[in-house]
Every structure is written in C-alpha cells, then in structure tokens.
Scaffold this active site. Structure first.
Site, short mmCIF file in Angstrom:
data_model
loop_
_atom_site.label_atom_id
_atom_site.label_comp_id
_atom_site.label_asym_id
_atom_site.label_seq_id
_atom_site.Cartn_x
_atom_site.Cartn_y
_atom_site.Cartn_z
N HIS A 28 44.96 41.21 43.15
CA HIS A 28 44.28 40.45 42.10
C HIS A 28 44.59 41.03 40.72
O HIS A 28 45.37 41.98 40.59
CB HIS A 28 42.79 40.34 42.40
CG HIS A 28 42.03 41.64 42.47
ND1 HIS A 28 41.94 42.51 41.41
CD2 HIS A 28 41.33 42.21 43.47
CE1 HIS A 28 41.20 43.55 41.74
NE2 HIS A 28 40.83 43.41 43.01
N HIS A 31 44.52 44.89 40.23
CA HIS A 31 45.66 45.64 40.75
C HIS A 31 46.87 45.47 39.84
O HIS A 31 47.59 46.42 39.55
CB HIS A 31 46.04 45.15 42.17
CG HIS A 31 44.91 45.18 43.14
ND1 HIS A 31 44.56 44.09 43.90
CD2 HIS A 31 44.05 46.16 43.48
CE1 HIS A 31 43.53 44.41 44.68
NE2 HIS A 31 43.19 45.66 44.42
N CYS A 137 30.82 54.73 53.04
CA CYS A 137 31.17 53.37 52.56
C CYS A 137 32.58 53.07 53.02
O CYS A 137 33.53 53.73 52.61
CB CYS A 137 31.09 53.28 51.04
SG CYS A 137 31.76 51.69 50.46
N CYS A 140 35.01 52.06 50.16
CA CYS A 140 35.59 53.21 49.45
C CYS A 140 36.38 54.08 50.41
O CYS A 140 37.16 54.92 50.00
CB CYS A 140 34.52 54.11 48.84
SG CYS A 140 33.55 53.39 47.52
N CYS A 159 26.26 51.22 48.64
CA CYS A 159 27.27 51.97 47.89
C CYS A 159 27.13 51.61 46.40
O CYS A 159 27.03 50.43 46.07
CB CYS A 159 28.67 51.59 48.39
SG CYS A 159 29.97 52.03 47.23
N HIS A 162 30.40 49.35 45.47
CA HIS A 162 30.59 48.05 46.12
C HIS A 162 29.31 47.26 46.30
O HIS A 162 29.35 46.09 46.65
CB HIS A 162 31.31 48.24 47.46
CG HIS A 162 32.73 48.70 47.30
ND1 HIS A 162 33.08 50.03 47.34
CD2 HIS A 162 33.86 48.02 47.02
CE1 HIS A 162 34.37 50.14 47.12
NE2 HIS A 162 34.87 48.94 46.93
N LYS A 310 32.76 44.72 38.23
CA LYS A 310 34.16 45.02 38.51
C LYS A 310 34.80 43.84 39.24
O LYS A 310 34.25 43.34 40.21
CB LYS A 310 34.24 46.27 39.39
CG LYS A 310 35.63 46.62 39.87
CD LYS A 310 35.59 47.89 40.70
CE LYS A 310 36.94 48.25 41.25
NZ LYS A 310 37.00 48.35 42.69
N LYS A 313 37.83 41.34 45.18
CA LYS A 313 38.15 40.18 46.01
C LYS A 313 37.01 39.18 46.03
O LYS A 313 37.20 37.98 45.90
CB LYS A 313 38.45 40.67 47.43
CG LYS A 313 38.90 39.58 48.33
CD LYS A 313 38.35 39.73 49.72
CE LYS A 313 38.42 38.40 50.41
NZ LYS A 313 37.76 38.43 51.70
N1 MSP Z 1 44.18 52.66 48.64
C1 MSP Z 1 43.39 53.25 47.63
C2 MSP Z 1 44.26 54.06 46.68
C3 MSP Z 1 45.04 55.15 47.31
S1 MSP Z 1 46.04 55.96 46.15
C4 MSP Z 1 46.63 57.32 46.96
C5 MSP Z 1 42.64 52.18 46.87
N2 MSP Z 1 43.13 50.95 46.94
S2 MSP Z 1 42.51 49.68 46.22
O1 MSP Z 1 43.39 48.61 46.54
O2 MSP Z 1 41.14 49.52 46.60
O3 MSP Z 1 42.48 49.94 44.72
C6 MSP Z 1 43.64 50.30 44.10
C7 MSP Z 1 43.49 50.38 42.61
O4 MSP Z 1 43.10 49.12 42.10
C8 MSP Z 1 42.43 51.37 42.14
O5 MSP Z 1 43.02 52.15 41.12
C9 MSP Z 1 41.37 50.51 41.58
O6 MSP Z 1 40.75 51.12 40.49
C10 MSP Z 1 42.18 49.33 41.11
N3 MSP Z 1 41.32 48.20 40.89
C11 MSP Z 1 40.65 47.46 41.80
N4 MSP Z 1 39.88 46.56 41.13
C12 MSP Z 1 40.05 46.73 39.80
C13 MSP Z 1 39.60 46.07 38.65
N5 MSP Z 1 38.76 45.09 38.71
N6 MSP Z 1 40.10 46.48 37.46
C14 MSP Z 1 41.05 47.46 37.35
N7 MSP Z 1 41.49 48.10 38.41
C15 MSP Z 1 40.93 47.83 39.62
O7 MSP Z 1 41.66 52.49 46.22
#
Ligand code: MSP
Length: 545
Positions: A28, A31, A137, A140, A159, A162, A310, A313
């Site tokens: 999304h 990411h 969680c 997380c 959490c 979340h 935040k 999904k």
């Molecule tokens: N798999 C772990 C990371 C392992 S790194 C060795 C993870 N994955 S995640 O898919 O949940 O999140 C990945 C990244 O996306 C995180 O840095 C998280 O902060 C970022 N984001 C998820 N939602 C976000 C927003 N709404 N805004 C900005 N970044 C966000 O955590």
C-alpha cells in the site's frame, strides 16, 4: 562521463535497504513511501558517481503469513509466490524502483546463512534455553509489555499499534542474551550521534535501552513456518531474527566474502518508526554478538496517516498506489510524498493537496517553464540553442543561485535524507528562473531583435540579449533535469530529450550532481524541441478520497 568512469572499483558500495515487507497482503501507499525514498536516495548517490547497492525484499515467514495463507486455503509458499510475483515486484517496477536485488526470506541463499548465524551465536554461548509467558501481538510479531497494552472490550487487551487483541503466549524457547548489550549499545549511540535519525527517534531508543533490556526469545515451537533452529528442529527461528539477517545474507554474508566486504555494513537502513527498536537495538546487538561491523544509520520515517490513524491494510480508504499513479502519473507520485511530508514525521494524504501541488509546482512552475523555453527557442531560433552572450547581474543571480541550490540539495537529499528540504530548494530555483523570464521579457526583446528590413545596432543588441536570456533559461533547465532526475526520472528524460542534450553531453543518468552547477555544460547549437507537456493538466478525479 561514462556511468562507471568515476566509480572507484573495489571501493565499498553505498548500501541502502528498505524493510523487507510482510507479504500477508498487497503493498500500500505506506510501503511505497519508504521504497521510493530509498530509490531517490540511491539514484542520487549514483549520480554522485558512487558505487551503490539498493536492496529491498519480502519477509515471508512467521505466524502472520501462515495464518493468512491458511485463511486463503493455500500453502504459505504458494501464497508468498503469488503475492511477490503478482503484486510486490510489479509495483516496484511500475514505480521505477531501481533496486539492485530483491531478497525473499524463503530463498536458500538466505535460510542457510540464517542457520549458520544462529548456530554461531549458540556456539559462542549467546543463546540459552528458557521459558517465557506474555502478551504477543501477531501483527507486530512481537511480545508486548503489560504496561503498553490498551484496554479492549471486557478483559481484552489490545496492541497499542494495531489496536487488535493480543494473544497470551507461554513458550519454552531459546533466548538471546540481549540484556547484556545495553551498556555497549548506549556507548555506541554516544559515539555515533548520527546512528539513529531523527533526533526524536534517537531519544526514544536511548531512553528505552537505559531502562534495561530483557533477553529476547528467538525461537518458536508452536508452528513451523520458518527457518528451523539448527540444533533443535522442533523450533523455528523467530521471524524478526530471520528477517533482520536479510540485510547481510543478501550481500554475501557467509557465501561471498568479496561481495560482503565491498557492501557491508549498510550505510542506511530505512525503516518505519514502528520497527525502529528492532533495527536500532536488536540488530546492532546481534551484529555485536557475532563480531560484525554495525550499520551507519537507521533512518526512521513517519507514517502515512488516514483519518488520524496509521494507513494499513484495513485502513486504506481504498486508495492504492496505482489509483494515484493513474491520475497523477508515476513521477508526480514519486515526488509528492517526499515533497509534501518532512521525512521522519507523520503525514497525511489528500487528493486536494496532491492536485493543488501538482498544478502549481509541477504543471505551472516546472512544466510551463520547460515548454515556454522550448517554444521560444523554436520560434526565435528555429530550435537551435543560441550561445549566451554578455551576462549581466540578472544572469549572475541565476548562476549564483544555481550553485547554492546544488550544494543545498546535495546536502539535504544525499546526506540528511531531508527530501522535502532538498526538493523545495530545487523548486525555489525553478521559481527564480520563472521570475527571471518574467522580468527579462524575452518576448518583448524579440520584437526589436528581428527587424523586417536591415539590421541595426538596436536589433543586433536585442538579438544578443535574447540569445543570452534563452541560453540562461535553457541551461537552468539542463541543471534542473540533472537535479530532479533521481526523483522524477521519466519526466527528466523527456526534458533531456527536448533540450537535445544527450548527443552532446551524454545520457541524463550519467550526469553528475556536482556538474549540475557547472555553468555552460549545455553547448550552444543543440537542437531544442518542444515535446509533449511534462505534466499535463489533470482530469477531474473519479472519486474523492
Ligand atoms: N517485515 C517487517 C520488517 C522486517 S525488516 C527486517 C515489517 N513489515 S511490514 O510490511 O509490516 O512493514 C514494513 C514497513 O512498512 C515498516 O517500515 C512500516 O513502518 C511501513 N509502513 C506500514 N504502514 C505504513 C504507513 N502507513 N506509513 C508509512 N510506513 C508504513 O514490519
């Protein structure tokens, strides 16, 4: 100026990573935000002539992925393959992400090395067997402390990130002696003040570590979707230990010493603020335990927010990156989030703000400047760029500002990861050039520059003046294309083509940042053409978000 010409062969690469993303769902906006930032940072360093390595990838083990796959009636492996190939990689391609590698934690090149790493820690006495009970969680993939939980309905505890119920877990696990690393970490933070960025993130980590660290459970025995613990195959390695190691395994840790030597340690780990502690506490402690060099910087970015929450999904208001690129184009998308949100802070997205900035900064300021200059060179000089003649104070002001802009943008984007500040400096320069044209009024000068009869002194002077003005504007555009290329590569390529620059001074991607400010790189005589508009007028959005 060949791309590799000034690269120091054998020198260590400037190595940047994104988090590896959980593939429980499609990517999304949140990411994409981090991945675009890393792409801009690495493109910028490539244009400094540095050797660069940019890594992204996916985190495919753990309970969260396993549960999602089960809920969809497929195996975790099938689920991951489908998402990686069908959603994640295609989005990065669509967004013009120029990553050098893409690591998946289910690949052998990764899992074999994870086992070796953990075995090594075990052999060194850094890992012991013990028990743990606490709230967990799964979103997380982390045990929580009781103090941080929120109250849910009835007895339920949630959490804090979340806002979903935590599970009570009781496990016999293997533990890493993280508690022993507190003092060493604090000393490291002290000696390396730039290690955690921004300052607020650094303070948070330092305070956390000062309170004392607990040992970390690094294995799970209640499910099996993970890398097996080498000395006890009833356990799989905790997904975060597995995941963090991607940064090392992807660049040859344990398999390709030469490559590892030239790449490790990472210069910048880009992370969201929610995963800061894993990167700024656990990861350095793991590396210390194994005697490996520590990364240069952990840069935490803020969250993209929707309605004060935040973006996630379940909280997307239905906007996908592709919805925005369809409306605004890929380049504007890459530009917008870095331009509009101070890196490190939270920020929200709105169609209105994006549309307003697109129209004023991209279409009016930048796009119009490019098309006006090309149109005038076409009209007054049949598309052949004239030479700049006698420069006066107005031209000197443009040149001076350009050198300042290059310095400022290089410092902000290349060093401080202040993308918004760097982009603002470049767009201030664009505004200055627009102001220069408005003041110099080349269209008025042109009226006396081309007399219908004989040339006069006045007409000759006017023509020289017109030449200088248009050369100054075109040369400013040449510099702007170089500076914005990392952010908006496709539009800058169009501009490069319209300036007729490539046959004379080479491909845009090979232009060095430092040379952006060297006045006179674009030679007179190049063929300037008015191509399609860089940033076309927006259609009315189909839906307002
Ligand atoms: N798999 C772990 C990371 C392992 S790194 C060795 C993870 N994955 S995640 O898919 O949940 O999140 C990945 C990244 O996306 C995180 O840095 C998280 O902060 C970022 N984001 C998820 N939602 C976000 C927003 N709404 N805004 C900005 N970044 C966000 O955590």
């Amino acid at each position: 100026m060949a791309a590799n010409g000034s690269e120091k062969q054998g020198a260590k690469a400037y190595y940047v990573t994104t988090p590896i993303y959980y593939v429980n769902d499609a990517p999304h906006l949140g990411h994409a935000y981090t991945t675009v930032a890393g792409d801009v940072l690495t493109r910028w360093h490539r244009q400094r002539g540095e050797k660069v390595w940019y890594l992204t990838g996916t985190d495919e083990h753990g309970q969260k992925i396993m549960r999602t796959a089960e809920a969809n009636g497929v195996s975790p492996r099938e689920w991951c393959n489908e998402l990686v190939e069908g959603s994640w990689k295609p989005l990065w391609e669509h967004l013009e992400i120029a990553n050098d590698d893409f690591i998946r934690t289910t690949e052998d090149r990764h899992t074999a090395r994870v086992r070796e790493f953990v075995q090594d820690l075990y052999d060194k006495g850094e890992i012991y067997q013990g028990g743990y009970e606490g709230p967990y969680c799964v979103h997380c993939e982390e045990y929580k402390s009781y103090g941080e939980l929120l109250d849910g309905e009835g007895e339920e505890k949630l959490c804090p990130i979340h806002k979903k119920p935590v599970d009570m877990l009781k496990e016999e696990n293997y533990f890493f002696k993280l508690s022993e690393y507190g003092p060493k970490l604090l000393e490291f933070y002290e000696r390396n003040p730039g290690f955690i960025q921004p300052e607020s993130a650094r303070n948070e980590v330092v305070n956390f570590v000062r309170q004392g660290l607990q040992d970390l459970s690094i294995s799970r025995s209640t499910f099996d979707w993970g890398v097996k613990v080498p000395w006890d195959d009833k356990h799989v390695i905790y997904v975060w230990i597995d995941a963090l190691l991607n940064y090392a395994t992807a660049v040859g840790y344990g398999s390709d010493p030469a490559k590892f030597e030239q790449t490790w340690p990472a210069d910048v780990h880009l992370v969201g603020k929610d995963i800061l502690r894993f990167h700024a506490v656990i990861w350095p402690a793991m590396l210390m335990a194994n005697g490996l060099p520590l990364p240069g910087k952990i840069a935490a970015n803020g969250w993209l927010m929707v309605g004060g929450e935040k973006m996630s999904k379940s909280n997307l208001t239905g906007i996908k990156p592709q919805d925005l690129t369809e409306h605004f184009g890929v380049d504007a998308y890459r530009w917008y989030f870095l331009r509009a949100i101070a890196f490190g802070q939270d920020g929200s997205f709105s169609w209105e703000d994006f549309s307003a900035r697109y129209t004023s900064e991209l279409a009016n300021d930048f796009g119009n400047l490019a098309s006006r200059v090309a149109a005038m060179v076409g009209k007054y000089f049949r598309g052949t760029l004239p030479a700049g003649g006698a420069y006066g104070p107005a031209e000197q002001a443009v040149m001076d500002r350009l050198s300042e802009t290059v310095r400022e943008a290089d410092q902000k984007i290349g060093e401080e990861l202040d993308f918004a500040g760097g982009i603002a400096a470049i767009f201030d320069f664009i505004k200055l050039v627009n102001g220069y044209l408005t003041e110099q009024e080349p269209w008025k000068v042109a009226k006396t520059a081309f007399p219908s009869g004989e040339d006069t002194t006045e007409s000759r002077e006017s023509r020289a003046r017109l030449e200088t003005i248009l050369y100054t504007a075109a040369e400013s555009l040449r510099a702007t294309a170089v500076l914005l290329n990392a952010i908006m590569p496709a539009s800058c390529e169009k501009l490069w083509a319209s300036l007729g620059a490539e046959p004379e001074i080479g491909p845009l991607a090979e232009q060095r940042v430092a040379e952006a400010g060297v006045w006179g790189r674009l030679p007179a005589g190049v063929t300037v053409t008015k191509g399609e508009s860089l940033f076309p007028r927006l259609q009315e959005p189909a839906s307002e978000g």
